[in-house]
Design a protein around this motif. Sequence first.
Motif: not given
Lengths: 113, 109
Positions: B34, B36, B38, B43, B45, B88
């Motif tokens: 995944x 993300x 931030x 965070x 998605x 991330x």
Amino acid sequence: DTAVSQTPKYLVTQMGNDKSIKCEQNLGHDTMYWYKQDSKKFLKIMFSYNNKELIINETVPNRFSPKSPDKAHLNLHINSLELGDSAVYFCASRMGNFNSPLHFGNGTRLTVT
Amino acid sequence: EDKVVQSPLSLVVHEGDTVTLNCSYEVTNFRSLLWYKQEKKAPTFLFMLTSSGIEKKSGRLSSILDKKELFSILNITATQTGDSAVYLCASGGNTPLVFGKGTRLSVIA
């Protein structure tokens, strides 16, 4: 609004105190998590919990304990706070099939003085 | 122990540039990877990838997974100042997601 919500947003306390952070999700998810994010933005898993199983990251001190009154809530209790506990704590949730994204709360910034 | 490594750790580009962020992973019983974004708070998605070679796209952002080489990339084209954030990468199997240390992207006008 459907969301993961945490309270408080900010928590300033002295060393040695005991504090709690609350988390609630109304997304119908069955698995909830606590993550700790340090000053360099590194997110580290602390706990995961569904109605069947608590998984504890073995590096987490036993001063930290999760408590879940029901599957929509996962609170974090911290005893005997230390300076190194200062961080942002994120609650998150997902459906428990591991093929769904995590949804995060807005975080609780804990400062221990 | 499961591990996710992102590179570069930080990146400064000018508006309009295209950037590629990298993520490699070592995860037991891999299920998903995944991405993300931030900014100041939680965070948010971006993408979830489970199959190799299938590009996921959302506007100027796209991502792809290579399960043979155990990595993923996140591309951002025609970057804007609003793309400035920490990106991330996370991956997991039958366990909670493990996150990389993030790539801090700064887009300057």
